[in-house]
Design a protein around this motif. Structure first.
Motif, PDB file in Angstrom:
ATOM      1  N   GLN A   2       0.832  -1.200   0.000  1.00 44.28           N
ATOM      2  CA  GLN A   2       0.000   0.000   0.000  1.00 44.28           C
ATOM      3  C   GLN A   2       0.865   1.247   0.000  1.00 44.28           C
ATOM      4  O   GLN A   2       1.871   1.343   0.713  1.00 44.28           O
ATOM      5  CB  GLN A   2      -0.911   0.003   1.231  1.00 44.28           C
ATOM      6  CG  GLN A   2      -1.869   1.174   1.284  1.00 44.28           C
ATOM      7  CD  GLN A   2      -2.802   1.085   2.486  1.00 44.28           C
ATOM      8  OE1 GLN A   2      -2.766   0.130   3.231  1.00 44.28           O
ATOM      9  NE2 GLN A   2      -3.632   2.099   2.661  1.00 44.28           N
ATOM     10  N   TYR A   5       0.302   6.954   3.015  1.00 50.43           N
ATOM     11  CA  TYR A   5      -0.809   7.897   3.106  1.00 50.43           C
ATOM     12  C   TYR A   5      -0.235   9.286   3.344  1.00 50.43           C
ATOM     13  O   TYR A   5       0.475   9.527   4.332  1.00 50.43           O
ATOM     14  CB  TYR A   5      -1.748   7.522   4.247  1.00 50.43           C
ATOM     15  CG  TYR A   5      -2.988   8.374   4.297  1.00 50.43           C
ATOM     16  CD1 TYR A   5      -4.119   8.036   3.568  1.00 50.43           C
ATOM     17  CD2 TYR A   5      -3.022   9.531   5.065  1.00 50.43           C
ATOM     18  CE1 TYR A   5      -5.263   8.820   3.604  1.00 50.43           C
ATOM     19  CE2 TYR A   5      -4.154  10.324   5.105  1.00 50.43           C
ATOM     20  CZ  TYR A   5      -5.271   9.961   4.370  1.00 50.43           C
ATOM     21  OH  TYR A   5      -6.387  10.753   4.400  1.00 50.43           O
ATOM     22  N   GLU A   6      -0.549  10.217   2.449  1.00 54.45           N
ATOM     23  CA  GLU A   6      -0.034  11.576   2.549  1.00 54.45           C
ATOM     24  C   GLU A   6      -1.189  12.560   2.694  1.00 54.45           C
ATOM     25  O   GLU A   6      -2.005  12.715   1.775  1.00 54.45           O
ATOM     26  CB  GLU A   6       0.800  11.922   1.316  1.00 54.45           C
ATOM     27  CG  GLU A   6       2.013  11.005   1.153  1.00 54.45           C
ATOM     28  CD  GLU A   6       2.910  11.446   0.024  1.00 54.45           C
ATOM     29  OE1 GLU A   6       3.306  12.618  -0.011  1.00 54.45           O
ATOM     30  OE2 GLU A   6       3.203  10.598  -0.845  1.00 54.45           O
ATOM     31  N   TRP A   7      -1.254  13.216   3.837  1.00 53.95           N
ATOM     32  CA  TRP A   7      -2.368  14.127   4.110  1.00 53.95           C
ATOM     33  C   TRP A   7      -2.413  15.286   3.111  1.00 53.95           C
ATOM     34  O   TRP A   7      -3.482  15.812   2.820  1.00 53.95           O
ATOM     35  CB  TRP A   7      -2.300  14.659   5.542  1.00 53.95           C
ATOM     36  CG  TRP A   7      -0.999  15.272   5.934  1.00 53.95           C
ATOM     37  CD1 TRP A   7       0.021  14.673   6.616  1.00 53.95           C
ATOM     38  CD2 TRP A   7      -0.559  16.610   5.669  1.00 53.95           C
ATOM     39  NE1 TRP A   7       1.065  15.539   6.789  1.00 53.95           N
ATOM     40  CE2 TRP A   7       0.728  16.742   6.217  1.00 53.95           C
ATOM     41  CE3 TRP A   7      -1.127  17.706   5.028  1.00 53.95           C
ATOM     42  CZ2 TRP A   7       1.474  17.920   6.137  1.00 53.95           C
ATOM     43  CZ3 TRP A   7      -0.402  18.886   4.937  1.00 53.95           C
ATOM     44  CH2 TRP A   7       0.883  18.981   5.490  1.00 53.95           C
ATOM     45  N   ARG A   8      -1.266  15.703   2.584  1.00 59.60           N
ATOM     46  CA  ARG A   8      -1.254  16.804   1.619  1.00 59.60           C
ATOM     47  C   ARG A   8      -2.039  16.472   0.351  1.00 59.60           C
ATOM     48  O   ARG A   8      -2.566  17.370  -0.310  1.00 59.60           O
ATOM     49  CB  ARG A   8       0.190  17.169   1.242  1.00 59.60           C
ATOM     50  CG  ARG A   8       0.926  17.953   2.305  1.00 59.60           C
ATOM     51  CD  ARG A   8       2.285  18.397   1.818  1.00 59.60           C
ATOM     52  NE  ARG A   8       2.974  19.176   2.824  1.00 59.60           N
ATOM     53  CZ  ARG A   8       2.849  20.485   2.994  1.00 59.60           C
ATOM     54  NH1 ARG A   8       2.036  21.163   2.192  1.00 59.60           N
ATOM     55  NH2 ARG A   8       3.509  21.119   3.938  1.00 59.60           N
ATOM     56  N   LYS A   9      -2.110  15.198   0.015  1.00 58.00           N
ATOM     57  CA  LYS A   9      -2.825  14.773  -1.177  1.00 58.00           C
ATOM     58  C   LYS A   9      -4.258  14.352  -0.867  1.00 58.00           C
ATOM     59  O   LYS A   9      -5.164  14.594  -1.659  1.00 58.00           O
ATOM     60  CB  LYS A   9      -2.087  13.611  -1.844  1.00 58.00           C
ATOM     61  CG  LYS A   9      -0.709  13.970  -2.370  1.00 58.00           C
ATOM     62  CD  LYS A   9      -0.047  12.753  -3.012  1.00 58.00           C
ATOM     63  CE  LYS A   9       1.340  13.102  -3.547  1.00 58.00           C
ATOM     64  NZ  LYS A   9       2.009  11.916  -4.156  1.00 58.00           N
ATOM     65  N   LYS A  10      -4.460  13.727   0.290  1.00 60.57           N
ATOM     66  CA  LYS A  10      -5.750  13.124   0.613  1.00 60.57           C
ATOM     67  C   LYS A  10      -6.691  14.028   1.398  1.00 60.57           C
ATOM     68  O   LYS A  10      -7.911  13.817   1.379  1.00 60.57           O
ATOM     69  CB  LYS A  10      -5.525  11.827   1.408  1.00 60.57           C
ATOM     70  CG  LYS A  10      -4.662  10.780   0.699  1.00 60.57           C
ATOM     71  CD  LYS A  10      -5.374  10.199  -0.498  1.00 60.57           C
ATOM     72  CE  LYS A  10      -4.569   9.033  -1.088  1.00 60.57           C
ATOM     73  NZ  LYS A  10      -5.247   8.425  -2.258  1.00 60.57           N
ATOM     74  N   GLU A  11      -6.157  15.020   2.087  1.00 62.13           N
ATOM     75  CA  GLU A  11      -6.991  15.827   2.979  1.00 62.13           C
ATOM     76  C   GLU A  11      -6.752  17.327   2.775  1.00 62.13           C
ATOM     77  O   GLU A  11      -6.579  18.080   3.719  1.00 62.13           O
ATOM     78  CB  GLU A  11      -6.735  15.427   4.434  1.00 62.13           C
ATOM     79  CG  GLU A  11      -7.060  13.964   4.712  1.00 62.13           C
ATOM     80  CD  GLU A  11      -6.827  13.573   6.147  1.00 62.13           C
ATOM     81  OE1 GLU A  11      -7.788  13.628   6.930  1.00 62.13           O
ATOM     82  OE2 GLU A  11      -5.683  13.223   6.489  1.00 62.13           O
ATOM     83  N   LYS A  12      -6.769  17.737   1.533  1.00 63.08           N
ATOM     84  CA  LYS A  12      -6.522  19.139   1.208  1.00 63.08           C
ATOM     85  C   LYS A  12      -7.549  20.062   1.835  1.00 63.08           C
ATOM     86  O   LYS A  12      -7.231  21.196   2.226  1.00 63.08           O
ATOM     87  CB  LYS A  12      -6.499  19.314  -0.307  1.00 63.08           C
ATOM     88  CG  LYS A  12      -5.307  18.661  -0.993  1.00 63.08           C
ATOM     89  CD  LYS A  12      -5.335  18.924  -2.491  1.00 63.08           C
ATOM     90  CE  LYS A  12      -4.132  18.284  -3.170  1.00 63.08           C
ATOM     91  NZ  LYS A  12      -4.128  18.546  -4.641  1.00 63.08           N
ATOM     92  N   PHE A  76       2.492   6.291   6.699  1.00 58.30           N
ATOM     93  CA  PHE A  76       1.879   7.612   6.616  1.00 58.30           C
ATOM     94  C   PHE A  76       2.915   8.711   6.803  1.00 58.30           C
ATOM     95  O   PHE A  76       3.989   8.484   7.361  1.00 58.30           O
ATOM     96  CB  PHE A  76       0.785   7.761   7.686  1.00 58.30           C
ATOM     97  CG  PHE A  76       1.328   7.688   9.097  1.00 58.30           C
ATOM     98  CD1 PHE A  76       1.586   8.840   9.823  1.00 58.30           C
ATOM     99  CD2 PHE A  76       1.577   6.453   9.698  1.00 58.30           C
ATOM    100  CE1 PHE A  76       2.096   8.764  11.117  1.00 58.30           C
ATOM    101  CE2 PHE A  76       2.086   6.367  10.993  1.00 58.30           C
ATOM    102  CZ  PHE A  76       2.341   7.529  11.704  1.00 58.30           C
ATOM    103  N   TYR A  79       1.622  14.013  10.629  1.00 58.11           N
ATOM    104  CA  TYR A  79       0.745  15.172  10.485  1.00 58.11           C
ATOM    105  C   TYR A  79       1.387  16.448  11.036  1.00 58.11           C
ATOM    106  O   TYR A  79       2.413  16.417  11.714  1.00 58.11           O
ATOM    107  CB  TYR A  79      -0.576  14.918  11.209  1.00 58.11           C
ATOM    108  CG  TYR A  79      -1.545  14.070  10.428  1.00 58.11           C
ATOM    109  CD1 TYR A  79      -2.432  14.637   9.525  1.00 58.11           C
ATOM    110  CD2 TYR A  79      -1.578  12.686  10.590  1.00 58.11           C
ATOM    111  CE1 TYR A  79      -3.337  13.867   8.812  1.00 58.11           C
ATOM    112  CE2 TYR A  79      -2.475  11.893   9.884  1.00 58.11           C
ATOM    113  CZ  TYR A  79      -3.345  12.491   8.994  1.00 58.11           C
ATOM    114  OH  TYR A  79      -4.239  11.712   8.282  1.00 58.11           O
TER     115      TYR A  79
END
Length: 212
Positions: A2, A5-12, A76, A79
């Protein structure tokens, strides 16, 4: 395998808003936290941030080395640092319109992935304590937080000018038929003040709202 998980891409929507006010509904998340009072210019403030990051990276790096990982594990990106800000009750009772930084009450935090629970937090905290010998690690807590209906925007520039952005946010909220719950607010730090010029700092500002 997998992908990380990158918050910059997934949770803009949560972490990379525009520099204009907007409404957002923030669900429950898990955090490691530490509390404090007083001016962020004091050394203890920086030391508390150091304790948070020490545990945050202990969690990330130890997980990558474990033979058996928690259920639902995924790699991940750590954060961002966040802070919830208020002032003391005494400062509120004698408020003159000017805030003394020594009156600040704050909670600093770093969000954790969904698979991190309180049991795993305590386990990793002991690992961090064994490695770092930092007395402030004992002040860290594991919490769940749900902000719900909020108004947020990206603030550009120095922290002292945040009042300008908050006035925009409050006017936007009024026009949208919602009110501000309290003067308590959240800041999410996209920039490192040690590496970025003050006028180029980027901070997400957010306050909880309610329907009027």
């Amino acid at each position: 395998m997998q992908a990380k998980y990158e918050w910059r891409k997934k949770e803009k929507a949560l972490y990379l808003p525009k520099n204009q006010p907007e409404i957002i509904d923030v669900p429950e998340f898990k955090f490691i936290t530490i509390e404090g009072t007083g001016s962020p210019a004091k050394s203890i403030f920086t030391e508390k941030i150091g304790a948070l990051y020490s545990l945050a990276y202990t969690i990330k790096m130890t997980l990558k080395k474990m033979d058996v990982t928690p259920k639902g594990y995924y790699d991940f990106t750590v954060y961002l640092l966040e802070g919830v800000w208020d002032i003391t009750d005494a400062a509120k009772a004698n408020f003159t319109g000017v805030i003394n930084k020594d009156d600040f009450v704050y909670k600093l935090m770093i969000r954790q992935p969904d698979f991190v629970d309180e049991y795993f937090f305590k386990e990793m905290l002991e690992v961090a304590k064994a490695k770092k010998k930092n007395p402030l690690l004992a002040q860290l807590n594991f919490e769940r937080s749900s902000e719900g209906l909020c108004v947020q925007m990206l603030h550009l520039g120095i922290f002292e000018d945040e009042l300008i952005s908050f006035k925009k946010m409050e006017e936007f909220a009024k026009n949208a038929g919602i009110g501000r719950q309290s003067k308590i607010h959240r800041e999410i730090y996209l920039s490192d003040p040690r590496k970025v010029a003050p006028e180029k700092l980027k901070t997400v500002l957010r306050f909880q709202a309610l329907r009027t």
